[in-house]
Design an enzyme around this catalytic site. Structure first.
Site, PDB file in Angstrom:
ATOM      1  N   LYS A 118      16.039  -3.396 -42.187  1.00  0.00           N
ATOM      2  CA  LYS A 118      14.583  -2.736 -42.288  1.00  0.00           C
ATOM      3  C   LYS A 118      14.107  -2.897 -40.804  1.00  0.00           C
ATOM      4  O   LYS A 118      13.275  -2.207 -40.495  1.00  0.00           O
ATOM      5  CB  LYS A 118      13.753  -3.549 -43.133  1.00  0.00           C
ATOM      6  CG  LYS A 118      14.135  -3.178 -44.656  1.00  0.00           C
ATOM      7  CD  LYS A 118      13.016  -3.642 -45.592  1.00  0.00           C
ATOM      8  CE  LYS A 118      13.377  -2.771 -46.964  1.00  0.00           C
ATOM      9  NZ  LYS A 118      12.257  -3.045 -48.037  1.00  0.00           N
ATOM     10  N   LYS A 201      22.028   2.242 -50.117  1.00  0.00           N
ATOM     11  CA  LYS A 201      21.440   2.108 -51.229  1.00  0.00           C
ATOM     12  C   LYS A 201      20.348   3.110 -51.732  1.00  0.00           C
ATOM     13  O   LYS A 201      19.584   3.381 -50.734  1.00  0.00           O
ATOM     14  CB  LYS A 201      20.943   0.495 -51.390  1.00  0.00           C
ATOM     15  CG  LYS A 201      20.175   0.078 -52.484  1.00  0.00           C
ATOM     16  CD  LYS A 201      19.407  -1.348 -52.151  1.00  0.00           C
ATOM     17  CE  LYS A 201      18.105  -1.523 -51.501  1.00  0.00           C
ATOM     18  NZ  LYS A 201      17.050  -0.738 -52.561  1.00  0.00           N
ATOM     19  N   LYS A 204      13.135   3.234 -52.769  1.00  0.00           N
ATOM     20  CA  LYS A 204      12.022   3.956 -52.762  1.00  0.00           C
ATOM     21  C   LYS A 204      11.358   4.085 -51.295  1.00  0.00           C
ATOM     22  O   LYS A 204      10.379   5.256 -51.424  1.00  0.00           O
ATOM     23  CB  LYS A 204      10.973   3.458 -53.858  1.00  0.00           C
ATOM     24  CG  LYS A 204      10.459   2.069 -53.504  1.00  0.00           C
ATOM     25  CD  LYS A 204       9.418   1.457 -54.459  1.00  0.00           C
ATOM     26  CE  LYS A 204       9.996   0.442 -55.069  1.00  0.00           C
ATOM     27  NZ  LYS A 204      10.070  -0.987 -54.460  1.00  0.00           N
TER      28      LYS A 204
HETATM   29  P1  ATP Z   1      12.079  -0.654 -50.606  1.00  0.00           P
HETATM   30  O1  ATP Z   1      12.872   0.346 -50.078  1.00  0.00           O
HETATM   31  O2  ATP Z   1      10.645  -0.707 -50.365  1.00  0.00           O
HETATM   32  O3  ATP Z   1      12.790  -2.098 -50.311  1.00  0.00           O
HETATM   33  P2  ATP Z   1      13.420  -1.065 -53.417  1.00  0.00           P
HETATM   34  O4  ATP Z   1      13.661   0.495 -53.877  1.00  0.00           O
HETATM   35  O5  ATP Z   1      14.531  -1.439 -52.441  1.00  0.00           O
HETATM   36  O6  ATP Z   1      12.201  -0.662 -52.326  1.00  0.00           O
HETATM   37  P3  ATP Z   1      12.494  -3.324 -54.309  1.00  0.00           P
HETATM   38  O7  ATP Z   1      10.785  -3.446 -54.841  1.00  0.00           O
HETATM   39  O8  ATP Z   1      12.823  -3.866 -52.632  1.00  0.00           O
HETATM   40  O9  ATP Z   1      12.776  -1.606 -54.179  1.00  0.00           O
HETATM   41  O10 ATP Z   1      13.254  -4.203 -55.312  1.00  0.00           O
HETATM   42  C1  ATP Z   1      13.024  -4.324 -56.365  1.00  0.00           C
HETATM   43  C2  ATP Z   1      14.183  -4.480 -57.329  1.00  0.00           C
HETATM   44  O11 ATP Z   1      15.071  -3.345 -57.645  1.00  0.00           O
HETATM   45  C3  ATP Z   1      15.161  -5.692 -56.892  1.00  0.00           C
HETATM   46  O12 ATP Z   1      15.579  -6.399 -58.094  1.00  0.00           O
HETATM   47  C4  ATP Z   1      16.359  -5.077 -56.250  1.00  0.00           C
HETATM   48  O13 ATP Z   1      17.300  -5.548 -56.014  1.00  0.00           O
HETATM   49  C5  ATP Z   1      16.310  -3.762 -57.378  1.00  0.00           C
HETATM   50  N1  ATP Z   1      16.922  -2.543 -56.601  1.00  0.00           N
HETATM   51  C6  ATP Z   1      16.386  -2.015 -55.692  1.00  0.00           C
HETATM   52  N2  ATP Z   1      17.121  -0.700 -55.405  1.00  0.00           N
HETATM   53  C7  ATP Z   1      18.011  -1.031 -55.941  1.00  0.00           C
HETATM   54  C8  ATP Z   1      19.381  -0.030 -56.165  1.00  0.00           C
HETATM   55  N3  ATP Z   1      19.464   0.995 -55.522  1.00  0.00           N
HETATM   56  N4  ATP Z   1      20.209  -0.361 -57.167  1.00  0.00           N
HETATM   57  C9  ATP Z   1      20.151  -1.467 -57.911  1.00  0.00           C
HETATM   58  N5  ATP Z   1      19.048  -2.176 -57.940  1.00  0.00           N
HETATM   59  C10 ATP Z   1      18.049  -1.870 -56.900  1.00  0.00           C
HETATM   60 MG    MG Z   2      14.048  -3.287 -51.263  1.00  0.00          MG
END
Ligand code: ATP
Ligand code: MG
Length: 340
Positions: A118, A201, A204
């Protein structure tokens, strides 16, 4: 040790850093719902303090927090059965995080891949909060003495750090106060990948909306994103081994398996030999079938924001009931006057 002394308790959080994605749903939220009503107390959190480690427009943060709360409920989290709240309203998280900032070592934090990903090439310009993120996450978990944390694969390293912090705190102060929390990383979709790049990955916060399926996407958007998802020219294999070195194909099969509560092996037994031209519409149909009831319910809940705010306030109150005595005891262990 953890088994006998600590109440079986699940904690997990999601950042209101954008809209919920299919990755969040399959890797986290769907699994939270499975753990609710089992042998665990369940605590789920919209981690707004984590979200602001990178810039968030205030109006977006407010909306995303409420929408995330609606997402939790629409996906099946019952705010009576579970404790559902936003992190900033339980100040004990940030208070314990400060102690953990003083327990964790710089070297531990510098190894964190989320920090490296990040912050990118411009670490000097990243926020101090982004660097300290994993210590706050450890506090989120340990302020409840949570024994189990369901997360996606990307959070495994932060869970290991959480255990290291608990162990060092216990060791430094000669206590057995914090549990060694277990990560729970299970299922066919613990790491849903970007639809545009099978090595990244799904997130969002990814700048490309085509890289992800949002929980609020309509049927047309879902079908279009899956149709355009990157794949290779070969037909699907009949066995999981045939997905080796085919990250995009593997990702779509994993998503299909997780959405249908099946295994990769079972899915391939059915669809092995099909071309993507045939498989993608099947996947789109399945995704719409599973996601549209959730997005419809989210939209309905979003019509009554005062109800969402009331649920969050009530959740924060219940969470503080657990967190406050644990913080007081932690302060006392550290030697702070007035804590006992
Ligand atoms: P950001 O990009 O802002 O970090 P994010 O999509 O990674 O957002 P988080 O809020 O960081 O979402 O993570 C919330 C939960 O979702 C965590 O348990 C994380 O491991 C899970 N998660 C996030 N992205 C994935 C993915 N691509 N596949 C499976 N689990 C995910
Ligand atoms: Mg995340």
């Amino acid at each position: 040790m953890t088994e006998t002394r600590f109440t079986p308790r699940v904690f997990s959080g999601i950042q209101p850093s954008g809209g919920l994605t299919l990755g969040n749903y399959l890797g986290a939220m769907k699994r939270f719902v499975d753990m609710q009503g089992s042998d665990f107390e369940t605590i789920f959190c919209m981690v707004d303090l984590h979200a602001i480690t990178v810039w968030q427009d205030p109006a977006d943060l407010t909306r995303n927090t409420r929408e995330l709360c609606a997402g939790f409920i629409a996906a099946g989290i019952d705010p009576e059965q579970s404790i559902l709240f936003n992190q900033s309203q339980v100040p004990e998280h940030a208070q314990l995080a400060w102690i953990f900032n003083c327990v964790a070592r710089m070297g531990w934090m510098q190894r964190m891949t989320q920090w490296k990903d990040k912050a990118g090439k411009n670490q000097q310009n990243a926020s101090l909060g982004l660097f300290a993120y994993p210590a706050l996450m450890a506090a989120d978990i340990l302020i409840y003495h949570a024994t189990h944390v369901p997360v996606g694969e990307d959070q495994k390293q932060h869970l290991e750090l959480t255990r290291d912090i608990a162990i060092k705190f216990n060791h430094d102060f000669g206590v057995n106060f914090f549990p060694e929390t277990e990560p729970v990383i299970e299922g066919a979709a613990t790491r849903v990948m970007s639809l545009r790049d099978g090595s990244k990955k799904m997130s969002k916060s990814d700048p490309s909306d085509m890289s992800r399926i949002n929980m609020t996407d309509d049927a047309d958007a879902i079908a279009k994103k899956i149709r355009k998802a990157k794949t290779d020219p070969d037909a699907l294999p009949s066995e999981a081994k045939g997905l080796d070195d085919r990250p995009e194909a593997r990702n779509l099969v994993n998503i299909y398996a997780a959405l249908s509560d099946s295994s990769v092996e079972n899915v391939l037994a059915d669809v092995g030999g099909k071309q993507f031209g045939e498989f993608k519409p099947m996947l789109a149909e399945l995704a719409v079938e599973k996601l549209s009831p959730i997005s419809t319910e989210m939209a309905r809940l979003m019509n009554d924001q005062s109800e969402i705010d009331r649920i969050l306030a009530r959740g924060a109150e219940r969470a503080r009931g657990i967190a406050a005595p644990i913080l007081r005891r932690a302060y006392e262990i550290v030697g702070m006057v007035g804590a006992g």
